[in-house]
Enzyme design. Structure first.
Site, short mmCIF file in Angstrom:
data_model
loop_
_atom_site.label_atom_id
_atom_site.label_comp_id
_atom_site.label_asym_id
_atom_site.label_seq_id
_atom_site.Cartn_x
_atom_site.Cartn_y
_atom_site.Cartn_z
N LYS A 217 25.79 34.76 23.67
CA LYS A 217 25.77 34.54 25.12
C LYS A 217 26.97 35.22 25.79
CE LYS A 217 27.48 31.72 28.14
NZ LYS A 217 27.63 32.46 29.41
N GLY A 269 37.21 32.15 24.56
CA GLY A 269 37.28 31.75 25.96
C GLY A 269 38.48 30.86 26.19
N SER A 270 38.37 29.98 27.18
CA SER A 270 39.51 29.16 27.58
C SER A 270 39.73 28.01 26.60
CB SER A 270 39.28 28.62 28.99
OG SER A 270 38.12 27.84 28.99
N THR A 271 40.96 27.54 26.57
CA THR A 271 41.29 26.41 25.69
C THR A 271 40.51 25.16 26.12
OG1 THR A 271 43.42 27.34 25.10
CG2 THR A 271 43.23 24.96 24.94
N GLY A 274 37.07 25.46 24.77
CA GLY A 274 37.20 25.39 23.31
C GLY A 274 37.32 23.95 22.83
N GLU A 422 48.58 29.57 31.43
CA GLU A 422 48.01 30.91 31.34
C GLU A 422 47.50 31.32 32.72
OE1 GLU A 422 44.25 31.38 29.26
OE2 GLU A 422 45.02 33.20 28.35
P1 NAP Z 1 35.60 30.19 29.68
O1 NAP Z 1 35.38 29.61 31.00
O2 NAP Z 1 36.02 29.31 28.57
O3 NAP Z 1 34.26 30.98 29.31
C1 NAP Z 1 34.04 31.64 28.10
C2 NAP Z 1 32.58 31.63 27.79
O4 NAP Z 1 32.14 30.30 27.55
C3 NAP Z 1 31.70 32.15 28.91
O5 NAP Z 1 30.60 32.83 28.36
C4 NAP Z 1 31.28 30.86 29.58
O6 NAP Z 1 30.14 31.02 30.36
C5 NAP Z 1 31.06 29.97 28.40
N1 NAP Z 1 31.12 28.54 28.66
C6 NAP Z 1 31.59 27.88 29.76
N2 NAP Z 1 31.48 26.54 29.57
C7 NAP Z 1 30.94 26.35 28.36
C8 NAP Z 1 30.59 25.19 27.58
N3 NAP Z 1 30.81 23.96 28.04
N4 NAP Z 1 30.07 25.36 26.36
C9 NAP Z 1 29.88 26.60 25.86
N5 NAP Z 1 30.17 27.72 26.53
C10 NAP Z 1 30.71 27.61 27.76
O7 NAP Z 1 36.68 31.34 29.70
P2 NAP Z 1 36.81 32.45 30.76
O8 NAP Z 1 37.61 31.90 31.89
O9 NAP Z 1 35.50 33.07 31.04
O10 NAP Z 1 37.67 33.50 29.92
C11 NAP Z 1 39.03 33.56 29.97
C12 NAP Z 1 39.66 32.77 28.82
O11 NAP Z 1 39.29 33.34 27.58
C13 NAP Z 1 41.16 32.82 28.85
O12 NAP Z 1 41.69 31.55 28.65
C14 NAP Z 1 41.51 33.74 27.70
O13 NAP Z 1 42.78 33.57 27.15
C15 NAP Z 1 40.42 33.48 26.75
N6 NAP Z 1 40.24 34.62 25.84
C16 NAP Z 1 40.68 34.49 24.55
C17 NAP Z 1 40.54 35.54 23.67
C18 NAP Z 1 41.00 35.42 22.26
O14 NAP Z 1 40.62 36.24 21.44
N7 NAP Z 1 41.80 34.44 21.91
C19 NAP Z 1 39.93 36.73 24.09
C20 NAP Z 1 39.51 36.83 25.40
C21 NAP Z 1 39.66 35.75 26.26
P3 NAP Z 1 30.33 31.48 31.89
O15 NAP Z 1 31.21 32.67 31.90
O16 NAP Z 1 29.02 31.84 32.35
O17 NAP Z 1 30.95 30.31 32.58
#
Ligand code: NAP
Ligand code: MG
Length: 512
Positions: A217, A269-271, A274, A422
């Site tokens: 996804k 994604g975000s902590t 996670g 962050e």
């Molecule tokens: P996010 O809100 O956690 O979203 C990540 C993904 O998860 C998106 O596809 C999102 O869908 C989906 N998602 C949202 N809620 C969910 C749930 N309850 N269950 C399962 N999936 C769900 O993160 P983001 O704000 O898009 O991305 C930025 C974050 O990613 C930052 O905190 C960054 O540090 C982290 N990141 C970490 C790495 C690493 O390798 N450690 C790499 C890149 C990014 P939608 O987008 O459609 O909401």
């Protein structure tokens, strides 16, 4: 006047617009460098890009309309134009995709010789290279990152991941000698918007090489390159169901990770999300890896090559608008060089070019979404309210789209929100230290532990510091360098598990 002179004196694309008083980032703060650093526009052509008006779900090797018939728009964050309509997958669609992946696993992928799995991966890698230009342009249009990054970083690294793991597919017994490695089955994979194609490659390539099938996804704001990858996979003639792509928002991701037919969940994604996933999976047999947020420290010692460090610091935080989980968002500077380093950083920041991400000279593109821009603005306002001193580069902000000028805060203390949270934007918080012990203590004083940087001429000092840093990836005299053969992952609330390298295979195997 020579052509060269004419080009260098032509107005820059972004400098042509007037600063907008209503947009705080557009105010020229600090010194302006006049026209010395202006470039003639050099936009990458996009008229040959043929996007579909509407994209369906890729399930079982076929394109399928969502059961709800609902679609959402994906827009370009630099122009706010609508690019395409994207299928919104419901729990029912996710269920179909997981079933297709199970059939793909049992009927085809687990029956193939490992050598043949490798051949499919090589085919995908080559197709990514063939379509590199188109993929880079679409990545930039959909996500807002500068074309020079999508062209030179995202797309080549995505292809490199497929090449690298293609090579492992028939060598698993050499990856883990003397042990028995088996695929897990169906992997459910959820990725963010900052490196859309690259994150898809990080997830799919090792999973497929290890013999699993996948349901992926992509993020809601950046689905296009994952859908182009689905087209590549279709053209590469992968057996049906081996890769399935389901687009949608958070609810689609939650339905996927919670599906009982999934054997392994990989999330980047975000902590916060996670943690939710970890709670949802507690007590199940599913294997889980989490790549989460970061608040990396870039530590600069007085004996470092300062001009080289300046480039590394600037790239480390402003690269990709700071939308990088391992971005060097905290700068720790040895006290004696604080003044000179800050001066050099401000001088360099004044030459950064912000604007049309399709322009080949652009350094900083658009912030990925309005939501992310609001988050950055909120944290920057908190930094000012808590008493830190702000310097924003004198960029002119385009009239449409989401933008944030590269920003540096001095006078930051460890308790400030900008030093702890962050920001995921082009914002650097500067702190000082006197001894290596103090640098290590401050660098480790965070709930995250994804990456760090060390700048010093002394090898012994960088080893001493690196051994004491609680971070998954540590760069010395460079920053943000990636290679598929090198494992990547976090400590503490930055997650667990490693992606990349031989270690990246482990996440997709049962080894005994
Ligand atoms: P996010 O809100 O956690 O979203 C990540 C993904 O998860 C998106 O596809 C999102 O869908 C989906 N998602 C949202 N809620 C969910 C749930 N309850 N269950 C399962 N999936 C769900 O993160 P983001 O704000 O898009 O991305 C930025 C974050 O990613 C930052 O905190 C960054 O540090 C982290 N990141 C970490 C790495 C690493 O390798 N450690 C790499 C890149 C990014 P939608 O987008 O459609 O909401
Ligand atoms: Mg978009």
């Amino acid at each position: 006047m020579s052509t060269k002179e004419a080009a260098s004196t032509a107005p820059a694309t972004t400098a042509a617009a007037k600063p907008d008083a209503k947009r705080p980032e557009s105010k020229a703060i600090g010194m302006a460098f006049g026209d010395v650093w202006t470039y003639a526009p050099a936009p990458e052509a996009r008229d040959h890009i043929k996007l579909q008006a509407k994209y369906d779900l890729f399930i079982g090797g076929k394109w399928k309309a969502p059961e709800s018939k609902k679609y959402f728009d994906t827009i370009s964050p630099s122009t706010e134009e609508k690019l395409a309509e994207i299928a919104d997958a419901s729990a029912k669609d996710v269920d179909l995709a997981v079933q297709a992946a199970r059939t793909g696993y049992e009927k085809y992928w687990s029956k193939l010789r490992p050598l043949d799995r490798g051949k499919y991966l090589f085919r995908i890698a080559r197709a990514l290279q063939e379509k590199a230009r188109e993929l880079a342009i679409v990545e930039t249009m959909d996500g807002g990152k500068p074309i020079k990054e999508s062209r030179d970083v995202d797309v080549p690294l995505a292809a490199a991941h497929f090449f690298y793991y293609a090579g492992w597919a028939d060598k698993l017994e050499h990856a883990f000698p003397g042990r028995n490695a088996r695929a897990l089955g169906v992997a459910g994979q959820v990725i963010p918007w900052n490196f859309p194609l690259l994150m898809a490659a990080w997830k799919l390539a090792p999973a497929l090489a290890a013999g699993n099938t996948c349901v992926l996804k992509p993020a809601e704001t950046t689905p296009l390159t994952a859908l182009m990858l689905a087209q590549i996979i279709e053209e590469a003639d992968l057996p049906p169901g081996v890769v399935n792509i389901v687009t949608g928002a958070g609810a689609t991701g939650a339905a996927l990770v919670g599906h009982p037919g999934v054997d392994k969940v990989a999330f980047t994604g975000s902590t916060d999300v996670g943690k939710k996933i970890q709670r949802a999976l507690a007590g199940t047999q599913k294997k889980l890896t989490l790549e989460l947020g970061g608040k990396a420290a870039n530590i600069v010692f007085a004996d470092a090559a300062l001009d080289q460090a300046v480039e590394g610091i600037i790239g480390g935080i402003f690269f990709n608008q700071g939308h990088v989980c391992c971005a060097g968002s905290r700068l720790l500077v040895e006290e004696g060089i604080h003044e000179v380093l800050i001066r050099k950083l401000k001088d360099r920041m004044a030459t950064i070019r912000l604007g049309d991400p399709l322009d080949k000279n652009t350094d900083i593109g658009a912030i990925n979404s309005r939501m992310q821009l609001d988050k950055i603005r909120g944290l920057v306002a908190a930094g000012e309210a808590e008493g830190a001193t702000r310097f924003s580069a004198p960029c002119v902000i385009p009239d449409r789209g989401y933008w944030f000028a590269p920003t540096l805060f001095t006078g930051v203390s460890q308790s400030h929100r900008i030093a702890r949270e962050e920001i995921f934007g082009p914002v650097l918080s500067v702190l000082t230290f006197r001894t290596p012990e103090e640098a290590v203590e401050k660098a480790n004083n965070t709930m995250y532990g994804l990456s760090a940087g060390i700048w010093t001429e002394k090898g012994a000092k960088s080893f001493w510091v690196a051994q004491r840093l609680r971070a998954g990836v540590i760069w010395a005299n460079t920053f943000n360098k990636f290679d598929p053969s090198s494992p990547f992952g976090g400590y503490k609330e930055s997650g667990f598990g490693r992606e990349g390298g031989r270690q990246g295979l482990l996440a997709y195997l049962e080894v005994d």
